[in-house]
Design a protein around this motif. Structure first.
Motif, PDB file in Angstrom:
ATOM      1  N   UNK A   1       0.827  -1.210   0.000  1.00 35.20           N
ATOM      2  CA  UNK A   1       0.000   0.000   0.000  1.00 35.20           C
ATOM      3  C   UNK A   1       0.862   1.261   0.000  1.00 35.20           C
ATOM      4  N   UNK A   2       1.988   1.203   0.686  1.00 29.69           N
ATOM      5  CA  UNK A   2       2.891   2.357   0.686  1.00 29.69           C
ATOM      6  C   UNK A   2       3.413   2.619  -0.720  1.00 29.69           C
ATOM      7  N   UNK A   3       3.825   1.568  -1.419  1.00 27.45           N
ATOM      8  CA  UNK A   3       4.316   1.738  -2.788  1.00 27.45           C
ATOM      9  C   UNK A   3       3.209   2.266  -3.704  1.00 27.45           C
ATOM     10  N   UNK A   4       1.980   1.794  -3.500  1.00 30.91           N
ATOM     11  CA  UNK A   4       0.860   2.266  -4.316  1.00 30.91           C
ATOM     12  C   UNK A   4       0.651   3.778  -4.165  1.00 30.91           C
ATOM     13  N   UNK A   5       0.916   4.289  -2.967  1.00 29.08           N
ATOM     14  CA  UNK A   5       0.678   5.711  -2.704  1.00 29.08           C
ATOM     15  C   UNK A   5       1.781   6.612  -3.244  1.00 29.08           C
ATOM     16  N   UNK A   6       2.898   6.010  -3.675  1.00 27.66           N
ATOM     17  CA  UNK A   6       4.012   6.799  -4.195  1.00 27.66           C
ATOM     18  C   UNK A   6       3.705   7.317  -5.602  1.00 27.66           C
ATOM     19  N   UNK A   7       4.202   8.496  -5.902  1.00 22.19           N
ATOM     20  CA  UNK A   7       3.970   9.106  -7.207  1.00 22.19           C
ATOM     21  C   UNK A   7       4.574   8.261  -8.332  1.00 22.19           C
ATOM     22  N   UNK A   8       5.748   7.653  -8.062  1.00 22.71           N
ATOM     23  CA  UNK A   8       6.399   6.890  -9.129  1.00 22.71           C
ATOM     24  C   UNK A   8       5.700   5.563  -9.423  1.00 22.71           C
ATOM     25  N   UNK A   9       4.658   5.210  -8.650  1.00 15.93           N
ATOM     26  CA  UNK A   9       3.900   3.987  -8.949  1.00 15.93           C
ATOM     27  C   UNK A   9       3.079   4.156 -10.225  1.00 15.93           C
ATOM     28  N   UNK A  10       2.900   5.412 -10.661  1.00 11.06           N
ATOM     29  CA  UNK A  10       2.172   5.678 -11.904  1.00 11.06           C
ATOM     30  C   UNK A  10       3.046   5.488 -13.137  1.00 11.06           C
ATOM     31  N   UNK A  11       4.354   5.360 -12.902  1.00 11.58           N
ATOM     32  CA  UNK A  11       5.299   5.197 -14.006  1.00 11.58           C
ATOM     33  C   UNK A  11       5.228   3.776 -14.585  1.00 11.58           C
ATOM     34  N   UNK A  12       5.524   3.658 -15.878  1.00  5.23           N
ATOM     35  CA  UNK A  12       5.708   2.326 -16.460  1.00  5.23           C
ATOM     36  C   UNK A  12       6.939   1.714 -15.817  1.00  5.23           C
ATOM     37  N   UNK A  13       6.895   0.429 -15.541  1.00  6.52           N
ATOM     38  CA  UNK A  13       8.034  -0.187 -14.856  1.00  6.52           C
ATOM     39  C   UNK A  13       9.295  -0.142 -15.719  1.00  6.52           C
ATOM     40  N   UNK A  14       9.127  -0.071 -17.008  1.00  4.96           N
ATOM     41  CA  UNK A  14      10.294   0.033 -17.898  1.00  4.96           C
ATOM     42  C   UNK A  14      10.965   1.399 -17.790  1.00  4.96           C
ATOM     43  N   UNK A  15      10.264   2.380 -17.189  1.00  7.51           N
ATOM     44  CA  UNK A  15      10.825   3.730 -17.050  1.00  7.51           C
ATOM     45  C   UNK A  15      11.409   3.993 -15.665  1.00  7.51           C
ATOM     46  N   UNK A  16      11.227   3.043 -14.751  1.00  4.25           N
ATOM     47  CA  UNK A  16      11.729   3.238 -13.393  1.00  4.25           C
ATOM     48  C   UNK A  16      13.238   3.017 -13.363  1.00  4.25           C
ATOM     49  N   UNK A  17      13.951   3.978 -12.788  1.00  2.00           N
ATOM     50  CA  UNK A  17      15.414   3.946 -12.760  1.00  2.00           C
ATOM     51  C   UNK A  17      15.927   3.973 -11.319  1.00  2.00           C
TER      52      UNK A  17
END
Length: 354
Positions: free
Chosen positions: A80-96
């Protein structure tokens, strides 16, 4: 087109790639079907990975992996904490790594709701381990090529705890709970303190104690089944005089065969911390939030037992249990880990050397 074939221990997906037959094994048909869907997506756009956001990955991971874990309840809070993060809206291929480092930096500056101190390195390491597992899950199903946490180095964690419950602490807990320690507990608060003292004299974990049934007990030995232990390894726990006395005191409160059945897992920690704080045994912090003195935790009962059992009996002059017997009692297979539970104060060791 990929095909799913039922095998003895699960399901096998077969497909053709570059004129060669490929195989991949899955434990459930649902996982196999998800993988087949990914293959079809890759077939229509061969040079592009399927697009999925981190939030969608979290949902998929929770449905198919987390719910099967014994630690699902605690893992839900992290998801749930990860879901609330702004970067959870990013495509996983874009996460750095930049997203990860930013999260770690922000998280390390947050205050813990439980302790009022800063979020610990061990908490962040657990969160990163979960995130890494989710990315590996994405790689397994073809949503990702490389894990952005593959080169993550754990944050340095503080030295292991040194807290145990000394006789003075136990007296304070009894006073704060209004229990005399010699009669059957009358309230859930008193029952929780009884459970803690039982841990101090058996080395059992909180979860094992709350699951303990009268059917497990034979004379003064508790036969804990594998399914009730953290390590999924059955073990036998001996009850000394004090432990057996606490066991007999709790028998009138047995619920559905559970000796400590009057205590719910959700309330156990809350009640213990309330009594602990009332007794003046909570953690102490300075004005900057630095931990000055460790508070007493329920889990310290295991360390209290290990320390008590490994120190010389004043009547015999020898330890109550040798190292191997102690390891069998607590269920430790790694003696280095068992060593963390031996916390005799240096002042006491000085007395023995005098």
């Amino acid at each position: 087109m990929a095909s799913i074939i039922k095998r003895k221990n699960g399901y096998e997906v077969q497909w053709i790639k570059n004129k060669k037959r490929q195989y991949k094994f899955f434990k459930t048909r649902k996982d196999a079907k998800v993988f087949c869907a990914v293959l079809e997506t890759q077939k229509s756009t061969p040079n592009k990975l399927p697009e999925i956001t981190l939030k969608a990955l979290i949902n998929e991971y929770e449905r198919n992996v987390s719910v099967k874990k014994r630690s699902y309840r605690s893992e839900t809070f992290r998801l749930n904490r990860f879901r609330s993060e702004e970067f959870s809206k990013e495509l996983i291929t874009n996460i750095t790594k930049a997203h990860i480092n930013d999260y770690i930096e922000r998280r390390s500056k947050e205050r813990s709701q439980k302790t009022r101190g800063f979020i610990s390195a061990s908490t962040i390491n657990k969160e990163m381990a979960l995130l890494r597992n989710m990315f590996n899950y994405a790689i397994e199903f073809g949503f990702l090529e490389k894990n952005p946490l593959s080169s993550y180095h754990k944050l340095k964690e503080p030295e292991h705890r040194e807290r145990i419950a000394v006789e003075e602490d136990i007296e304070k807990l009894l006073v704060a709970s209004g229990w005399d320690g010699i009669s059957t507990p009358k309230t859930s608060t008193q029952a929780v303190i009884a459970a803690f003292l039982f841990s101090c004299r058996t080395g059992m974990r909180a979860g094992e104690i709350l699951k303990m049934e009268t059917s497990w007990v034979e004379d003064r030995v508790i036969h804990i089944p594998a399914a009730a232990t953290k390590t999924l390894s059955k073990r036998n726990v001996a009850m000394g005089t004090d432990a057996y006395r606490y066991y007999l005191l709790m028998l009138p409160l047995t619920v559905n065969g559970k000796v400590f059945g009057c205590i719910s897992p959700a309330s156990r920690d809350v009640i213990f911390k309330k009594v602990r704080n009332r007794a003046g045994l909570g953690p102490v912090y300075d004005s900057a939030g630095n931990l000055i003195k460790e508070g007493l935790n329920f889990h310290d009962g295991r360390a209290t037992f290990a320390t008590w059992a490994a120190t010389p009996d004043p009547h015999t002059g020898v330890p109550r249990l040798d190292v191997l017997a102690l390891a069998r009692q607590t269920g430790h297979k790694n003696l280095a880990m068992l060593q963390r539970y031996y916390r005799e104060p240096a002042e006491k060791i000085v007395e023995r050397l005098s």
